[in-house]
Design an enzyme around this catalytic site. Structure first.
Site, mmCIF file in Angstrom:
data_model
loop_
_atom_site.group_PDB
_atom_site.id
_atom_site.type_symbol
_atom_site.label_atom_id
_atom_site.label_comp_id
_atom_site.label_asym_id
_atom_site.label_seq_id
_atom_site.Cartn_x
_atom_site.Cartn_y
_atom_site.Cartn_z
ATOM 1 C CE1 TYR A 109 -3.614 2.649 0.925
ATOM 2 C CE2 TYR A 109 -2.006 3.383 2.548
ATOM 3 C CZ TYR A 109 -3.169 3.590 1.832
ATOM 4 O OH TYR A 109 -3.882 4.758 2.026
ATOM 5 C CE LYS A 113 -2.526 6.544 -1.027
ATOM 6 N NZ LYS A 113 -3.782 6.892 -1.748
#
Length: 343
Positions: free
Chosen positions: A143, A147
């Site tokens: 994640y 990001k």
């Protein structure tokens, strides 16, 4: 078809059926905007909103939701708990590039990205961290890895044709939270919330969802030629760090669960988590095990990680609109179905 006045400025929320996205849509309506919601599926109804279903990675799906739009809020992402590197890259990286191109094609001038404060976090203490901290060289999970790439892409796209900004919230909580509070309560119900990692003195930012939304909207309103907001990232928090275990204990107590009674040294529990991770790796050729007890989760529970909002205060006039104590109270009231029925 939504029943609304098209003379209003229209905003599109990408991922508007998710936890944060829906709150953004609702606050935009309260502030007098017309609202489009784009998501892979529609999960709620509201006659004031025009819904568009489609794949973020397909331009032809996006364009109808972007026509004549004042600003786009991009908060679509797989949940941080997902363990699918390919999915994260497809949505957070490839999908964002396609969205940027579609915004330019549709003539959209303002794009606000929901990023994450974790883009600078490597599992070590961060105290009053600023946006000047370097991106994590060793991201804590897929994640965060994606990001970082996503934020670089959006901020790099800032130009005279498309003004961009990235909002970095941390520890979002509030009504309809599908992750943090339900997971905490599930852990308590399973009898696994008896131990505290570390001495309980690590300060962390938890941010009430309405404050995160407020940061997004005022950033969009500031996005124009010559604004200091353009092309920058901003930490948005409650500006009121709290001990990690004190925060969880207040939620647990509010829903009538016992709070952690025992403390385990951080280094001990982190080492155990590393061993679990190592054995899962060794067993991978035979069986895939996805442990919830990971070094990353231990680090999040046992280290300092709170951030400065000074840049947002200076450039956007940001200040939290809901104090932390009030946010905790409102969150507890929003989850009566999670109360402990055994007390």
């Amino acid at each position: 078809m939504a029943t609304r006045t098209r003379s209003k400025k229209t905003c599109t929320v990408i991922g508007g059926c998710g936890f944060l996205g829906r709150h953004i849509a609702e606050q935009l309506l309260q502030r007098g905007y017309a609202v489009n919601v784009f998501d892979i599926r529609t999960t709620f109804t509201d006659d004031r909103i025009q819904f568009f279903e489609g794949n973020l990675c397909q331009t032809e799906c996006l364009l109808p939701a972007l026509e004549g739009v004042f600003a786009v809020f991009h908060c679509a992402s797989p949940p941080y708990s997902a363990d699918d590197r390919e999915l994260f890259y497809r949505v957070n990286v490839d999908g964002t590039k396609i969205l940027i191109a579609a915004c330019k094609q549709a003539g959209v001038k303002r794009l606000v990205l929901t990023s994450s404060a974790s883009v600078v976090y490597e599992g070590k203490d961060i105290k009053n961290g600023t946006e000047e901290l370097p991106y994590a060289a060793k991201p804590i999970d897929y994640y965060t890895e994606t990001k970082i790439l996503q934020e670089k892409t959006v901020l790099g796209a800032d130009s005279a044709d498309l003004h961009t900004v990235a909002i970095r919230p941390h520890g979002i909580f509030g009504p309809r939270d599908p992750h943090m509070l339900p997971t905490t309560i599930a852990t308590a119900r399973a009898g696994k919330m008896k131990f505290m990692i570390g001495n309980g003195k690590n300060l962390v930012d938890f941010t009430y969802v309405e404050n995160v939304v407020h940061g997004h909207i005022i950033a969009a309103e500031k996005l124009e030629a010559g604004s200091p907001v353009c092309g920058k990232a901003y930490n948005i928090t409650n500006d009121d760090p709290i001990y990690f275990w004190s925060f969880l204990s207040r939620l647990l107590t509010g829903l009538q669960y016992d709070t952690p009674k025992y403390s385990i040294p951080y280094t001990v529990i982190f080492f155990i988590a590393l061993l679990v991770q190592f054995f899962c790796f060794l067993l991978r050729p035979l069986v895939t095990i996805r442990p919830t007890f990971t070094p990353m989760r231990v680090a999040l529970a046992g280290t300092f990680h709170y951030y400065s909002c000074d840049r947002a205060k200076r450039d956007m006039g940001y200040a939290p609109v809901v104090p932390l104590d009030k946010g905790i109270e409102l969150t507890i009231k929003a989850f009566p179905h999670l109360k402990n029925s055994r007390t």
